[in-house]
Design a protein around this motif. Sequence first.
Motif, PDB file in Angstrom:
ATOM      1  N   ALA A 100       6.052 -17.435 -14.554  1.00  0.00           N
ATOM      2  CA  ALA A 100       4.889 -16.730 -14.102  1.00  0.00           C
ATOM      3  C   ALA A 100       4.752 -16.837 -12.639  1.00  0.00           C
ATOM      4  CB  ALA A 100       3.691 -17.842 -14.491  1.00  0.00           C
ATOM      5  N   VAL A 101       4.093 -15.799 -12.058  1.00  0.00           N
ATOM      6  CA  VAL A 101       3.872 -15.945 -10.506  1.00  0.00           C
ATOM      7  C   VAL A 101       3.378 -16.879 -10.054  1.00  0.00           C
ATOM      8  CG1 VAL A 101       2.903 -14.630  -8.483  1.00  0.00           C
ATOM      9  CG2 VAL A 101       4.224 -13.408 -10.561  1.00  0.00           C
ATOM     10  N   ALA A 102       3.700 -17.455  -8.987  1.00  0.00           N
ATOM     11  CA  ALA A 102       3.226 -18.855  -8.574  1.00  0.00           C
ATOM     12  C   ALA A 102       2.154 -18.684  -7.416  1.00  0.00           C
ATOM     13  CB  ALA A 102       4.098 -19.648  -7.966  1.00  0.00           C
ATOM     14  N   ARG A 131       9.861  -1.069  -9.271  1.00  0.00           N
ATOM     15  CA  ARG A 131      10.205   0.447  -9.140  1.00  0.00           C
ATOM     16  C   ARG A 131      10.968   0.464  -7.566  1.00  0.00           C
ATOM     17  NH1 ARG A 131       5.783   2.176  -9.041  1.00  0.00           N
ATOM     18  NH2 ARG A 131       5.492   2.525  -6.607  1.00  0.00           N
ATOM     19  N   LEU A 132      10.551  -0.286  -6.459  1.00  0.00           N
ATOM     20  CA  LEU A 132      11.113   0.176  -5.203  1.00  0.00           C
ATOM     21  C   LEU A 132      12.154  -1.036  -4.796  1.00  0.00           C
ATOM     22  CD1 LEU A 132       7.656   0.098  -3.247  1.00  0.00           C
ATOM     23  CD2 LEU A 132       9.200   2.004  -3.678  1.00  0.00           C
ATOM     24  N   PHE A 133      12.160  -2.159  -5.692  1.00  0.00           N
ATOM     25  CA  PHE A 133      13.079  -3.089  -5.243  1.00  0.00           C
ATOM     26  C   PHE A 133      13.998  -3.415  -6.333  1.00  0.00           C
ATOM     27  CE2 PHE A 133       9.319  -4.470  -2.599  1.00  0.00           C
ATOM     28  CZ  PHE A 133       9.684  -3.928  -1.093  1.00  0.00           C
ATOM     29  N   ARG A 134      13.937  -3.237  -7.549  1.00  0.00           N
ATOM     30  CA  ARG A 134      14.456  -3.469  -8.868  1.00  0.00           C
ATOM     31  C   ARG A 134      14.514  -5.085  -8.947  1.00  0.00           C
ATOM     32  NH1 ARG A 134      13.613   1.050  -9.112  1.00  0.00           N
ATOM     33  NH2 ARG A 134      15.168   2.879  -9.792  1.00  0.00           N
ATOM     34  N   SER A 135      13.561  -5.666  -8.533  1.00  0.00           N
ATOM     35  CA  SER A 135      13.388  -6.990  -8.739  1.00  0.00           C
ATOM     36  C   SER A 135      11.775  -7.439  -8.993  1.00  0.00           C
ATOM     37  CB  SER A 135      13.471  -7.681  -7.300  1.00  0.00           C
ATOM     38  OG  SER A 135      13.794  -9.216  -7.387  1.00  0.00           O
ATOM     39  N   GLN A 136      11.492  -8.524  -9.623  1.00  0.00           N
ATOM     40  CA  GLN A 136      10.143  -9.182  -9.729  1.00  0.00           C
ATOM     41  C   GLN A 136       9.795  -9.940  -8.652  1.00  0.00           C
ATOM     42  OE1 GLN A 136       8.456  -8.422 -12.818  1.00  0.00           O
ATOM     43  NE2 GLN A 136       9.799  -6.751 -12.745  1.00  0.00           N
ATOM     44  N   VAL A 137       8.385 -10.003  -8.486  1.00  0.00           N
ATOM     45  CA  VAL A 137       7.824 -10.951  -7.658  1.00  0.00           C
ATOM     46  C   VAL A 137       7.734 -12.317  -8.103  1.00  0.00           C
ATOM     47  CG1 VAL A 137       5.654 -11.350  -6.524  1.00  0.00           C
ATOM     48  CG2 VAL A 137       6.262  -9.336  -6.419  1.00  0.00           C
ATOM     49  N   VAL A 174       6.906 -12.847  -2.291  1.00  0.00           N
ATOM     50  CA  VAL A 174       8.347 -13.509  -2.420  1.00  0.00           C
ATOM     51  C   VAL A 174       9.011 -12.895  -3.694  1.00  0.00           C
ATOM     52  CG1 VAL A 174      10.022 -15.317  -2.436  1.00  0.00           C
ATOM     53  CG2 VAL A 174       7.867 -15.532  -0.955  1.00  0.00           C
ATOM     54  N   LEU A 175      10.326 -12.135  -3.682  1.00  0.00           N
ATOM     55  CA  LEU A 175      10.668 -11.626  -4.831  1.00  0.00           C
ATOM     56  C   LEU A 175      11.906 -12.486  -5.547  1.00  0.00           C
ATOM     57  CD1 LEU A 175       9.317  -9.031  -3.402  1.00  0.00           C
ATOM     58  CD2 LEU A 175      11.199  -7.789  -4.542  1.00  0.00           C
ATOM     59  N   ALA A 176      12.300 -12.371  -6.617  1.00  0.00           N
ATOM     60  CA  ALA A 176      13.369 -12.828  -7.404  1.00  0.00           C
ATOM     61  C   ALA A 176      14.255 -12.950  -6.862  1.00  0.00           C
ATOM     62  CB  ALA A 176      13.416 -12.594  -8.837  1.00  0.00           C
ATOM     63  N   ARG A 180      11.521 -11.337   1.040  1.00  0.00           N
ATOM     64  CA  ARG A 180      10.319 -11.623   1.414  1.00  0.00           C
ATOM     65  C   ARG A 180       9.500 -10.726   2.169  1.00  0.00           C
ATOM     66  NH1 ARG A 180       8.933 -17.219   4.629  1.00  0.00           N
ATOM     67  NH2 ARG A 180       6.461 -17.373   3.735  1.00  0.00           N
ATOM     68  N   VAL A 181       8.370 -10.361   1.739  1.00  0.00           N
ATOM     69  CA  VAL A 181       7.608  -9.083   2.221  1.00  0.00           C
ATOM     70  C   VAL A 181       6.259  -9.512   2.858  1.00  0.00           C
ATOM     71  CG1 VAL A 181       6.574  -6.767   1.760  1.00  0.00           C
ATOM     72  CG2 VAL A 181       8.492  -7.302   0.483  1.00  0.00           C
ATOM     73  N   ARG A 182       6.098  -9.448   4.341  1.00  0.00           N
ATOM     74  CA  ARG A 182       4.889 -10.088   4.920  1.00  0.00           C
ATOM     75  C   ARG A 182       4.111  -8.957   5.242  1.00  0.00           C
ATOM     76  NH1 ARG A 182       7.749 -14.655   8.546  1.00  0.00           N
ATOM     77  NH2 ARG A 182       8.536 -15.924   7.091  1.00  0.00           N
ATOM     78  N   VAL A 183       2.858  -8.989   5.318  1.00  0.00           N
ATOM     79  CA  VAL A 183       1.819  -8.270   5.804  1.00  0.00           C
ATOM     80  C   VAL A 183       2.060  -8.194   7.130  1.00  0.00           C
ATOM     81  CG1 VAL A 183      -0.749  -7.679   5.955  1.00  0.00           C
ATOM     82  CG2 VAL A 183       0.141  -8.711   3.912  1.00  0.00           C
TER      83      VAL A 183
END
Length: 240
Positions: A100-102, A131-137, A174-176, A180-183
């Motif tokens: 699960a996403v934390a 779709r954009l990163f081929r990864s899960q958050v 933070v993706l798997a 790391r994507v920051r605002v």
Amino acid sequence: MRHVYRWLRRLVWLLFIGVAVLAAYALMRGRPQDLPWTPLDLAQPPGLFTGRKLAALTQQPEQCRALLDRAGIAYTALGPQGSGQCVHNDTVRLKAVAGAVALSPSSAPSCPVVAALKLWEWNVVQPAAQRLFRSQVKRIEHFGSFSCRRMYGRSRGDFSEHATADAIDISGFVLADGRRVRVLRDWKGQGKDAQFLHEVRDGACGLFSTVLSPDYNAAHADHLHLDQAERGAMGWRACR
């Protein structure tokens, strides 16, 4: 008077026809969640009235927790929190579950915020990341939910939705795969990180009463403010 009566009768008929058309359209598409009178189901994709139904849960804590239970969301319900203007009794803390996403363990938003967050994660955040990163958050970063204060920390004026934990400030993801994507860093960029942030902001607008981003003002340069103000139950929403 006859003219007024005739006008009112036509208005009632138009409303009746509009409701009938909406119902027929929703049922033909197999999307009962597009109807205002159907019960909210977190297992269903968001519909036309999902945002209003989520905001209405601010006055229905037991019903909100029942929705989390039916959706299989693991949480701990907390007792009354705060004092005075900031007292609230509908906060929940998500439990750590494998896969699960934390969120930060100290985070305990109101139940309607958690319900909207899970719908946002399932239907907006994860699809955009895949779709954009081929990864899960795997983790959503934030600056917290509860803060007993007025809007913008002023000494006068309306209290913030944070004062009753009906808001959360999202600072990044933070993706798997370790990305790391920051605002603060990535909102004004030109690549996929900025595209992702704008997509998840836009997708939040149908689920939260208020969504404020760096496009709104400098005070939101480093986060997305998401809240479930009660006015959202009447369709009064803000998305900037």
